[in-house]
Enzyme design. Structure first.
Site, short mmCIF file in Angstrom:
data_model
loop_
_atom_site.label_atom_id
_atom_site.label_comp_id
_atom_site.label_asym_id
_atom_site.label_seq_id
_atom_site.Cartn_x
_atom_site.Cartn_y
_atom_site.Cartn_z
N ASP A 179 95.09 -71.42 -63.59
CA ASP A 179 95.58 -70.51 -62.69
C ASP A 179 95.39 -69.18 -63.11
O ASP A 179 96.16 -68.61 -63.80
CB ASP A 179 96.92 -70.93 -62.38
CG ASP A 179 97.57 -70.02 -61.45
OD1 ASP A 179 96.83 -68.95 -61.03
OD2 ASP A 179 99.01 -70.07 -60.89
N LYS A 219 95.90 -62.38 -56.31
CA LYS A 219 96.43 -61.16 -56.53
C LYS A 219 95.32 -59.84 -56.49
O LYS A 219 94.92 -59.61 -55.36
CB LYS A 219 96.87 -61.28 -57.93
CG LYS A 219 98.36 -61.93 -57.72
CD LYS A 219 99.42 -61.37 -58.81
CE LYS A 219 100.83 -61.91 -58.62
NZ LYS A 219 101.14 -63.31 -59.00
N PHE A 266 104.27 -70.12 -63.37
CA PHE A 266 104.42 -69.92 -62.24
C PHE A 266 103.11 -69.85 -61.39
O PHE A 266 102.06 -69.35 -61.69
CB PHE A 266 104.91 -68.07 -62.08
CG PHE A 266 105.20 -68.00 -60.57
CD1 PHE A 266 106.35 -68.24 -59.97
CD2 PHE A 266 104.26 -67.14 -59.80
CE1 PHE A 266 106.49 -67.94 -58.60
CE2 PHE A 266 104.58 -66.67 -58.56
CZ PHE A 266 105.77 -67.38 -57.70
C1 LIG Z 1 101.62 -64.43 -58.22
C2 LIG Z 1 101.00 -65.74 -58.85
C3 LIG Z 1 101.04 -66.91 -58.10
C4 LIG Z 1 101.36 -66.85 -56.70
O1 LIG Z 1 100.60 -65.95 -55.80
P1 LIG Z 1 101.01 -65.54 -54.34
O2 LIG Z 1 100.09 -64.89 -53.67
O3 LIG Z 1 102.28 -64.85 -54.50
O4 LIG Z 1 101.24 -66.81 -53.53
C5 LIG Z 1 100.29 -67.97 -58.60
N1 LIG Z 1 100.04 -68.04 -59.79
C6 LIG Z 1 100.25 -67.12 -60.75
C7 LIG Z 1 99.53 -67.32 -62.07
C8 LIG Z 1 100.78 -65.69 -60.20
O5 LIG Z 1 100.75 -64.92 -61.02
#
Ligand SMILES: *Cc1c(COP(=O)(O)O)cnc(C)c1O
Length: 396
Positions: free
Chosen positions: A223, A252, A138
């Site tokens: 990420d 986050k 994600f």
């Molecule tokens: C939550 C998340 C995102 C997206 O972040 P948003 O602030 O909701 O756009 C991207 N990568 C990872 C690994 C995440 O957990």
């Protein structure tokens, strides 16, 4: 006569009449919190073991964050990117120190999707356009970040997405090293798949990708949006493999509960963006950066990264022996309890009844990501309630 609506029912009605349906209808309306505890509008108390999905890194209303926000907002709350200010500099310097290299340069934005979007744009400046990502990953919901995301249910309604992005099975060294070629601009990896159910790759996975990307001249982006800010026991979730990537994305937990994202570029990739290439109005917002600096100070001062790993051991030992539990996976305080059957939504519902907030990313997994300042007493309370709930679900 109908009974009058309680506060939660009134919120449900107002939500359905004024807010879009993209999140469904949340069941609980929260009122206030303190640390790891949070209260709903009916006065029920919960132990928040999801922490706003790994975002409330110090829980709710931490006094240091409250103080930093209010002091900063009394001085400067927004300056635009025409001006510098202390709190953004301090944060950029701190993040640089965490990467262990003075070549790191940070671009600030407001969310995880934006951080990955920035990485994607940066990768185009290599002159290459092919990208490798993984199934289940994600990376966010904007069109670029969604194109990186490897989850069909989130992608399919929005096709066509960006071309040139291949997804390979997560954790498979052979598949990913074969997919990365001298035409690949960037590979993007979550150190642990968070949204997909806390899936941990085999040891050496990140290391193998680092080796291959050095051979092919490909940018290696980690990420760390969910794994970052100390959650897995290190600042960015990849350090245990002894690698340094070219790009780290954060959001986050970074802003201590405020909206803040970052794309850190390291080494040669740090000079790809030139003036005018990218930007965002609120990126590096003084209040969000002040909150981030306060959160980092507390994490360092209280040794919370090391404490994390102790709690991981405790929770894994207690929950992995429960009947019906196949495994407890994850690192630090990003853990997934994997059941032998599809009971996670039943467990979830009963946990809410018993005052514990977690989430069920899929029918077999409960994810926990509590604030890192959780206490031993709270961890023990969580373990006791969770164990009782799982035992009753397995028996029934
Ligand atoms: C939550 C998340 C995102 C997206 O972040 P948003 O602030 O909701 O756009 C991207 N990568 C990872 C690994 C995440 O957990």
């Amino acid at each position: 006569m109908r009974a009058p609506l309680n506060k939660t029912e009134e919120f449900h009605l107002r939500w359905s009449e004024a807010v879009q349906a993209n999140y469904g209808q949340p069941k609980i309306a929260l009122s206030h919190g303190s640390g790891v505890e949070v209260w709903d509008v009916e006065g029920n108390r919960y132990l928040d073991f999801l922490g706003g999905i790994a975002t409330n890194i110090l829980g709710h209303a931490h006094p240091d964050i409250v103080k930093a926000i209010s002091e900063q907002s009394a001085k400067l709350s927004h300056v635009s990117n025409f001006y510098m200010h202390e709190s953004v500099l301090k944060l950029a310097e701190k993040l640089q120190s965490f990467t262990g290299t003075t070549t790191a340069r940070t671009f600030f934005c407001n969310s995880g999707a934006e951080a990955n979007e920035a990485a994607l744009k940066l990768s185009r400046l290599t002159g290459r356009s092919k990208i490798v990502a993984t199934h289940g990953a994600f990376h966010g919901r904007t069109m670029g970040a969604l194109s990186l995301t490897g989850q069909p249910s989130k992608r399919d309604p929005f096709k066509p997405l960006l071309k040139g992005i291949i997804h390979v099975p997560f954790g498979d060294v052979k598949a990913i090293t074969r997919a990365i070629t001298s035409k690949t601009a960037m590979v993007i990896i979550e150190p642990i798949l968070g949204e997909h159910g806390v899936v941990v790759p085999p040891d050496g996975y990140l290391h193998a990708i680092r080796e291959r990307t050095l051979e092919t001249g490909t940018l290696f982006a980690v990420d760390a949006v969910q794994t970052g800010m100390g959650r897995t026991g290190t600042w960015f979730g990849y350090e245990h493999e002894g690698i340094t990537p070219d790009i780290v994305t954060l959001a986050k937990g970074l802003g201590g509960g405020l909206p803040l994202g970052a794309m850190i570029a390291i080494g040669k990739s740090a000079s790809l963006f030139q003036a005018g290439h990218h930007g965002t109005t609120f990126g590096g917002n003084p209040i969000a950066c002040a909150a981030a600096n306060a959160a980092i100070s507390v994490l360092e001062r209280e040794g919370l990264l090391a404490q994390n790993v102790e709690f991981e051991k405790l929770i894994k030992a207690a929950l992995s022996i429960l009947p019906g539990v196949a495994q407890v996976r994850g690192r630090g305080l990003l853990l997934g309890v994997v059941f032998k059957s599809d009971i996670s939504s039943l467990v979830y519902d009963q946990l809410v009844q018993e005052g514990i907030l977690v989430n069920a990313p899929n029918p077999r997994v409960i994810r926990i990501a509590p604030p890192l300042n959780v206490s031993l007493a709270q961890v023990n309370e969580f373990i006791a309630v969770f164990s009782r709930v799982v035992q009753s679900q397995v028996r029934s």
